[in-house]
Design a protein around this motif. Structure first.
Motif, mmCIF file in Angstrom:
data_model
loop_
_atom_site.group_PDB
_atom_site.id
_atom_site.type_symbol
_atom_site.label_atom_id
_atom_site.label_comp_id
_atom_site.label_asym_id
_atom_site.label_seq_id
_atom_site.Cartn_x
_atom_site.Cartn_y
_atom_site.Cartn_z
ATOM 1 N N SER A 19 24.217 -19.487 16.767
ATOM 2 C CA SER A 19 24.257 -18.024 16.758
ATOM 3 C C SER A 19 25.447 -17.527 15.960
ATOM 4 C CB SER A 19 24.320 -17.477 18.195
ATOM 5 O OG SER A 19 25.454 -17.979 18.875
ATOM 6 N N ASP A 20 25.401 -16.263 15.608
ATOM 7 C CA ASP A 20 26.537 -15.599 14.977
ATOM 8 C C ASP A 20 26.406 -14.111 15.223
ATOM 9 O OD1 ASP A 20 24.844 -14.453 12.950
ATOM 10 O OD2 ASP A 20 24.976 -16.309 11.823
ATOM 11 N N GLY A 21 27.447 -13.373 14.878
ATOM 12 C CA GLY A 21 27.365 -11.940 15.095
ATOM 13 C C GLY A 21 28.663 -11.222 14.819
ATOM 14 N N PHE A 22 28.668 -9.946 15.176
ATOM 15 C CA PHE A 22 29.854 -9.102 15.056
ATOM 16 C C PHE A 22 29.957 -8.311 16.346
ATOM 17 C CE2 PHE A 22 32.366 -5.429 13.725
ATOM 18 C CZ PHE A 22 33.380 -6.048 13.009
ATOM 19 N N ASN A 69 28.167 -22.945 16.671
ATOM 20 C CA ASN A 69 27.280 -23.980 16.165
ATOM 21 C C ASN A 69 26.467 -24.604 17.295
ATOM 22 O OD1 ASN A 69 28.959 -25.821 17.480
ATOM 23 N ND2 ASN A 69 30.021 -26.446 15.600
ATOM 24 N N ALA A 70 25.613 -25.565 16.942
ATOM 25 C CA ALA A 70 24.717 -26.170 17.929
ATOM 26 C C ALA A 70 25.467 -26.912 19.020
ATOM 27 C CB ALA A 70 23.741 -27.115 17.219
ATOM 28 N N ALA A 71 26.708 -27.334 18.737
ATOM 29 C CA ALA A 71 27.515 -28.042 19.724
ATOM 30 C C ALA A 71 28.257 -27.086 20.658
ATOM 31 C CB ALA A 71 28.498 -28.967 19.022
ATOM 32 N N GLY A 72 28.144 -25.779 20.418
ATOM 33 C CA GLY A 72 28.800 -24.795 21.259
ATOM 34 C C GLY A 72 30.170 -24.363 20.785
ATOM 35 N N ARG A 73 30.612 -24.869 19.656
ATOM 36 C CA ARG A 73 31.945 -24.526 19.131
ATOM 37 C C ARG A 73 31.906 -23.153 18.475
ATOM 38 N NH1 ARG A 73 34.790 -25.599 14.168
ATOM 39 N NH2 ARG A 73 37.034 -25.692 14.508
ATOM 40 N N VAL A 74 32.817 -22.279 18.909
ATOM 41 C CA VAL A 74 32.876 -20.904 18.396
ATOM 42 C C VAL A 74 34.039 -20.774 17.420
ATOM 43 C CG1 VAL A 74 33.156 -18.471 18.991
ATOM 44 C CG2 VAL A 74 31.878 -19.992 20.506
ATOM 45 N N PRO A 93 27.478 1.408 17.356
ATOM 46 C CA PRO A 93 27.613 1.619 15.906
ATOM 47 C C PRO A 93 27.704 0.331 15.084
ATOM 48 C CG PRO A 93 29.738 1.876 16.954
ATOM 49 C CD PRO A 93 28.769 1.628 18.067
ATOM 50 N N ASN A 94 28.113 -0.817 15.681
ATOM 51 C CA ASN A 94 28.326 -2.007 14.851
ATOM 52 C C ASN A 94 28.318 -3.305 15.659
ATOM 53 O OD1 ASN A 94 30.711 -1.563 16.197
ATOM 54 N ND2 ASN A 94 32.037 -1.808 14.414
ATOM 55 N N LEU A 95 27.333 -3.453 16.532
ATOM 56 C CA LEU A 95 27.195 -4.686 17.311
ATOM 57 C C LEU A 95 25.976 -5.461 16.835
ATOM 58 C CD1 LEU A 95 27.859 -3.306 20.905
ATOM 59 C CD2 LEU A 95 29.497 -4.388 19.352
ATOM 60 N N ILE A 96 26.147 -6.760 16.570
ATOM 61 C CA ILE A 96 25.058 -7.607 16.104
ATOM 62 C C ILE A 96 25.191 -8.982 16.742
ATOM 63 C CG2 ILE A 96 24.104 -8.859 14.128
ATOM 64 C CD1 ILE A 96 24.729 -6.559 12.367
ATOM 65 N N MET A 97 24.057 -9.559 17.139
ATOM 66 C CA MET A 97 24.019 -10.957 17.543
ATOM 67 C C MET A 97 22.743 -11.588 17.021
ATOM 68 S SD MET A 97 24.262 -12.748 21.295
ATOM 69 C CE MET A 97 24.034 -14.518 21.467
ATOM 70 N N ASN A 98 22.887 -12.663 16.240
ATOM 71 C CA ASN A 98 21.763 -13.418 15.718
ATOM 72 C C ASN A 98 21.686 -14.758 16.437
ATOM 73 O OD1 ASN A 98 21.111 -11.612 13.426
ATOM 74 N ND2 ASN A 98 23.120 -12.258 12.685
ATOM 75 N N THR A 99 20.495 -15.140 16.886
ATOM 76 C CA THR A 99 20.282 -16.439 17.501
ATOM 77 C C THR A 99 19.215 -17.182 16.711
ATOM 78 O OG1 THR A 99 20.808 -15.552 19.688
ATOM 79 C CG2 THR A 99 19.672 -17.666 19.617
ATOM 80 N N TYR A 100 19.521 -18.437 16.347
ATOM 81 C CA TYR A 100 18.614 -19.266 15.555
ATOM 82 C C TYR A 100 18.218 -20.478 16.396
ATOM 83 C CZ TYR A 100 21.366 -16.630 12.149
ATOM 84 O OH TYR A 100 22.023 -15.641 11.482
ATOM 85 N N LYS A 101 16.902 -20.657 16.626
ATOM 86 C CA LYS A 101 16.431 -21.761 17.453
ATOM 87 C C LYS A 101 15.482 -22.651 16.668
ATOM 88 C CE LYS A 101 16.814 -19.359 21.908
ATOM 89 N NZ LYS A 101 16.102 -18.948 23.145
#
Length: 213
Positions: free
Chosen positions: A66-69, A78-83, A51-59
């Motif tokens: 990436s980001d998401g819910f 971020n690009a350095a891997g920091r969440v 019902p509400n899962l999202i993952m965006n990956t930008y290359k």
């Protein structure tokens, strides 16, 4: 009536509910350079699941972010891997935007909705509906008076310098193999990388900026 026409314009409730997951690929333009004035093209892959899962990956040629819910919280890497987790109102908005069946749930997403008349949006007459979510600022939704499709969404982003308007325009709605229509082009104005993208579709070009590139 406006919300019902929107659902029918997209393909109808039955067609919408038959779809339970979606893979989106396209191109987005990420702000870069001094003041974010240089649009950097990036390949976008978006995974959605009800019902509400999202993952965006930008290359890009040099980085991946990436980001998401995840059903509970909004996050970004971020690009350095920091969440990091989104904070405050960003969490609430990300949760609303992550609703896979958002067109069907608009009445539940807003504590109050009212029609404010007709305005011109990209050469179209559009009904202006103002929706106020619980604990958040009002949002302005513009529905094409002829087709019923959502043309624009305007929100306000709280910043250190004060509230800043944030606008999303939806263009080029097309039928998909699922029998549901989606906008194949989305323009975000002004571009803001911390905002989760609104509804997108297979092959979509997502523009982060004041003008489509």
């Amino acid at each position: 009536q406006i919300l019902s026409k929107y659902v029918e314009a997209l393909g109808g409730e039955q067609a919408l509910r038959k779809v339970t997951s979606r893979v989106v690929t396209g191109t987005t333009f990420i702000p870069s350079g001094p003041g974010g004035a240089v649009p950097l093209p990036a390949a976008l892959e978006r995974l959605e699941e009800a019902p509400n899962l999202i993952m965006n990956t930008y290359k890009t040629p040099t980085s991946t972010s990436s980001d998401g819910f995840d059903g509970t919280r909004a996050w970004s890497q971020n690009a350095a891997g920091r969440v990091t987790d989104a904070q405050g109102v960003d969490q609430q908005r990300a949760q609303r935007d992550a609703d896979f069946y958002l067109p069907l749930d608009l009445k539940q997403q807003y504590a109050k909705m009212e029609v404010r008349g007709v305005e011109r949006v990209n050469e179209h007459d559009a009904y202006l509906v103002v929706g106020t979510p619980k604990g958040d600022l009002p949002e302005r939704l513009y529905f094409d008076a002829l087709t019923g499709l959502l043309l624009r969404k305007v929100t306000v982003l709280p910043t250190q310098a004060g509230n800043s308007p944030f606008q999303v325009d939806y263009h080029d709605y097309r039928d998909t193999a699922s029998g549901v229509k989606f906008p194949y082009e989305i323009t975000l104005s002004p571009a803001d990388p911390h905002v989760v993208l609104d509804r997108v579709a297979p092959g979509v070009r997502v523009h982060r900026g004041r003008r489509a590139v």
